[in-house]
Enzyme design. Structure first.
Site, PDB file in Angstrom:
ATOM      1  N   LYS A   1       0.846  -1.199   0.000  1.00  0.00           N
ATOM      2  CA  LYS A   1       0.000   0.000   0.000  1.00  0.00           C
ATOM      3  C   LYS A   1       0.887   1.258   0.000  1.00  0.00           C
ATOM      4  O   LYS A   1       2.102   1.173   0.213  1.00  0.00           O
ATOM      5  CB  LYS A   1      -0.920  -0.060   1.227  1.00  0.00           C
ATOM      6  CG  LYS A   1      -1.919  -1.221   1.155  1.00  0.00           C
ATOM      7  CD  LYS A   1      -2.784  -1.302   2.408  1.00  0.00           C
ATOM      8  CE  LYS A   1      -3.841  -2.389   2.280  1.00  0.00           C
ATOM      9  NZ  LYS A   1      -4.692  -2.486   3.499  1.00  0.00           N
TER      10      LYS A   1
ATOM     11  N   TYR B   1     -12.135  -2.852  -3.552  1.00  0.00           N
ATOM     12  CA  TYR B   1     -12.713  -2.918  -2.204  1.00  0.00           C
ATOM     13  C   TYR B   1     -14.251  -2.907  -2.230  1.00  0.00           C
ATOM     14  O   TYR B   1     -14.875  -2.481  -1.258  1.00  0.00           O
ATOM     15  CB  TYR B   1     -12.183  -1.760  -1.357  1.00  0.00           C
ATOM     16  CG  TYR B   1     -10.770  -1.971  -0.834  1.00  0.00           C
ATOM     17  CD1 TYR B   1     -10.439  -3.095  -0.063  1.00  0.00           C
ATOM     18  CD2 TYR B   1      -9.762  -1.047  -1.079  1.00  0.00           C
ATOM     19  CE1 TYR B   1      -9.153  -3.294   0.423  1.00  0.00           C
ATOM     20  CE2 TYR B   1      -8.461  -1.238  -0.589  1.00  0.00           C
ATOM     21  CZ  TYR B   1      -8.176  -2.366   0.154  1.00  0.00           C
ATOM     22  OH  TYR B   1      -6.903  -2.562   0.646  1.00  0.00           O
TER      23      TYR B   1
ATOM     24  N   ASN C   1      -1.797  -0.103   7.336  1.00  0.00           N
ATOM     25  CA  ASN C   1      -1.255  -1.451   7.582  1.00  0.00           C
ATOM     26  C   ASN C   1      -0.396  -2.018   6.444  1.00  0.00           C
ATOM     27  O   ASN C   1      -0.212  -3.221   6.320  1.00  0.00           O
ATOM     28  CB  ASN C   1      -2.366  -2.413   8.015  1.00  0.00           C
ATOM     29  CG  ASN C   1      -3.427  -2.621   6.966  1.00  0.00           C
ATOM     30  OD1 ASN C   1      -3.366  -2.022   5.888  1.00  0.00           O
ATOM     31  ND2 ASN C   1      -4.389  -3.473   7.252  1.00  0.00           N
TER      32      ASN C   1
ATOM     33  N   HIS D   1      -1.586  -5.573   1.434  1.00  0.00           N
ATOM     34  CA  HIS D   1      -2.846  -6.286   1.172  1.00  0.00           C
ATOM     35  C   HIS D   1      -2.523  -7.681   0.668  1.00  0.00           C
ATOM     36  O   HIS D   1      -1.571  -7.864  -0.083  1.00  0.00           O
ATOM     37  CB  HIS D   1      -3.667  -5.543   0.109  1.00  0.00           C
ATOM     38  CG  HIS D   1      -4.697  -6.413  -0.544  1.00  0.00           C
ATOM     39  ND1 HIS D   1      -5.924  -6.645   0.030  1.00  0.00           N
ATOM     40  CD2 HIS D   1      -4.665  -7.154  -1.678  1.00  0.00           C
ATOM     41  CE1 HIS D   1      -6.609  -7.498  -0.742  1.00  0.00           C
ATOM     42  NE2 HIS D   1      -5.859  -7.810  -1.786  1.00  0.00           N
TER      43      HIS D   1
ATOM     44  N   GLU E   1      -8.925 -10.423  -8.210  1.00  0.00           N
ATOM     45  CA  GLU E   1      -8.012  -9.292  -8.034  1.00  0.00           C
ATOM     46  C   GLU E   1      -6.901  -9.302  -9.084  1.00  0.00           C
ATOM     47  O   GLU E   1      -6.509  -8.254  -9.600  1.00  0.00           O
ATOM     48  CB  GLU E   1      -7.427  -9.311  -6.615  1.00  0.00           C
ATOM     49  CG  GLU E   1      -8.465  -8.965  -5.559  1.00  0.00           C
ATOM     50  CD  GLU E   1      -8.009  -9.215  -4.129  1.00  0.00           C
ATOM     51  OE1 GLU E   1      -8.845  -9.052  -3.219  1.00  0.00           O
ATOM     52  OE2 GLU E   1      -6.828  -9.573  -3.906  1.00  0.00           O
TER      53      GLU E   1
HETATM   54  P1  RTP Z   1      -6.592  -6.187   2.928  1.00  0.00           P
HETATM   55  O1  RTP Z   1      -7.797  -6.490   2.058  1.00  0.00           O
HETATM   56  O2  RTP Z   1      -6.065  -4.788   2.736  1.00  0.00           O
HETATM   57  O3  RTP Z   1      -5.539  -7.247   2.895  1.00  0.00           O
HETATM   58  O4  RTP Z   1      -7.136  -6.198   4.398  1.00  0.00           O
HETATM   59  P2  RTP Z   1      -7.949  -7.326   5.127  1.00  0.00           P
HETATM   60  O5  RTP Z   1      -8.569  -8.282   4.172  1.00  0.00           O
HETATM   61  O6  RTP Z   1      -7.043  -7.859   6.159  1.00  0.00           O
HETATM   62  O7  RTP Z   1      -9.067  -6.454   5.825  1.00  0.00           O
HETATM   63  P3  RTP Z   1     -10.456  -5.923   5.287  1.00  0.00           P
HETATM   64  O8  RTP Z   1     -11.447  -6.131   6.370  1.00  0.00           O
HETATM   65  O9  RTP Z   1     -10.757  -6.440   3.921  1.00  0.00           O
HETATM   66  O10 RTP Z   1     -10.156  -4.374   5.214  1.00  0.00           O
HETATM   67  C1  RTP Z   1      -9.451  -3.836   4.154  1.00  0.00           C
HETATM   68  C2  RTP Z   1      -8.573  -2.730   4.628  1.00  0.00           C
HETATM   69  O11 RTP Z   1      -9.368  -1.682   5.156  1.00  0.00           O
HETATM   70  C3  RTP Z   1      -8.675  -1.029   6.195  1.00  0.00           C
HETATM   71  N1  RTP Z   1      -9.473  -1.081   7.412  1.00  0.00           N
HETATM   72  N2  RTP Z   1      -9.619  -0.053   8.200  1.00  0.00           N
HETATM   73  N3  RTP Z   1     -10.431   1.650  10.291  1.00  0.00           N
HETATM   74  C4  RTP Z   1     -10.792   0.387  10.315  1.00  0.00           C
HETATM   75  O12 RTP Z   1     -11.438  -0.069  11.214  1.00  0.00           O
HETATM   76  C5  RTP Z   1     -10.388  -0.470   9.212  1.00  0.00           C
HETATM   77  N4  RTP Z   1     -10.708  -1.732   9.039  1.00  0.00           N
HETATM   78  C6  RTP Z   1     -10.123  -2.125   7.907  1.00  0.00           C
HETATM   79  C7  RTP Z   1      -7.356  -1.723   6.377  1.00  0.00           C
HETATM   80  O13 RTP Z   1      -6.368  -1.046   5.596  1.00  0.00           O
HETATM   81  C8  RTP Z   1      -7.627  -3.099   5.788  1.00  0.00           C
HETATM   82  O14 RTP Z   1      -6.454  -3.720   5.373  1.00  0.00           O
END
Ligand code: RTP
Length: 155
Positions: A16, A56, A119, A122, A133
């Site tokens: 990212k 997303y 974070n 991804h 993707e």
């Molecule tokens: P990613 O897709 O980026 O690998 O992340 P992930 O599956 O672990 O998590 P996901 O729930 O799909 O969320 C995507 C990205 O959104 C941001 N996020 N912010 N502020 C918050 O509470 C929050 N929750 C998620 C994070 O950058 C997360 O990686």
């Protein structure tokens, strides 16, 4: 498919904007290479808002969605396709938990960040979303590794 018959998987890993800005691209690539995964495609690009909203799409209703898109638009990202045994699940393990504070030391997030909104990386969360993707970020397609000798030797 050819991939599953060989117990091979492809995953989409993306550094990212904060990971790129902090100079962590090499570190992340190194971990996947060291683990034995094969790099099939790599690109540095500044994504459009539309592209990120597609990536997303499942999170559209979340309260953090606008902030997430803004964060992802803050600079270039590095998108990669990595292939190998159990690449999706093992890739996610190597990344750590979505919330870096829940990530074990030794994982990428557990070693390099503390904010869920910053974070640094991804990773696809299922084989199905990985293929979606990869098609979204590499519409031109990725290398046909059916012909790649070094990979078939690894198998
Ligand atoms: P990613 O897709 O980026 O690998 O992340 P992930 O599956 O672990 O998590 P996901 O729930 O799909 O969320 C995507 C990205 O959104 C941001 N996020 N912010 N502020 C918050 O509470 C929050 N929750 C998620 C994070 O950058 C997360 O990686």
């Amino acid at each position: 498919s050819f991939f599953t018959s060989l117990n091979m998987e492809r995953t989409y890993i993306m550094v990212k904007p904060d990971g790129v800005e902090r100079g962590l691209v090499g570190e992340i690539i190194k971990r996947f290479e060291n683990r034995g995964y094969q790099l099939l495609a790599l690109q540095l690009l500044t994504p459009t808002k539309e592209h990120l909203e597609q990536h997303y799409a499942d999170l559209k209703a979340k309260p953090f969605f606008p902030g997430l898109i803004q964060y992802m638009l803050s600079g270039p990202v590095v998108g990669m396709v990595w292939a190998g045994k159990d690449a999706v699940k093992t890739g996610r393990k190597m990344l750590g938990e979505t919330n870096p504070l829940a990530s074990a030391p030794g994982t990428i997030r557990g070693d390099y960040c503390i904010e869920v909104g910053r974070n640094i990386c991804h990773g696809s969360d299922s084989v199905e979303s990985a293929e979606k993707e990869i098609a979204l970020w590499f519409p031109q397609g990725v290398a046909d590794y059916q012909r790649n000798k070094s990979l078939t030797q690894l198998i």
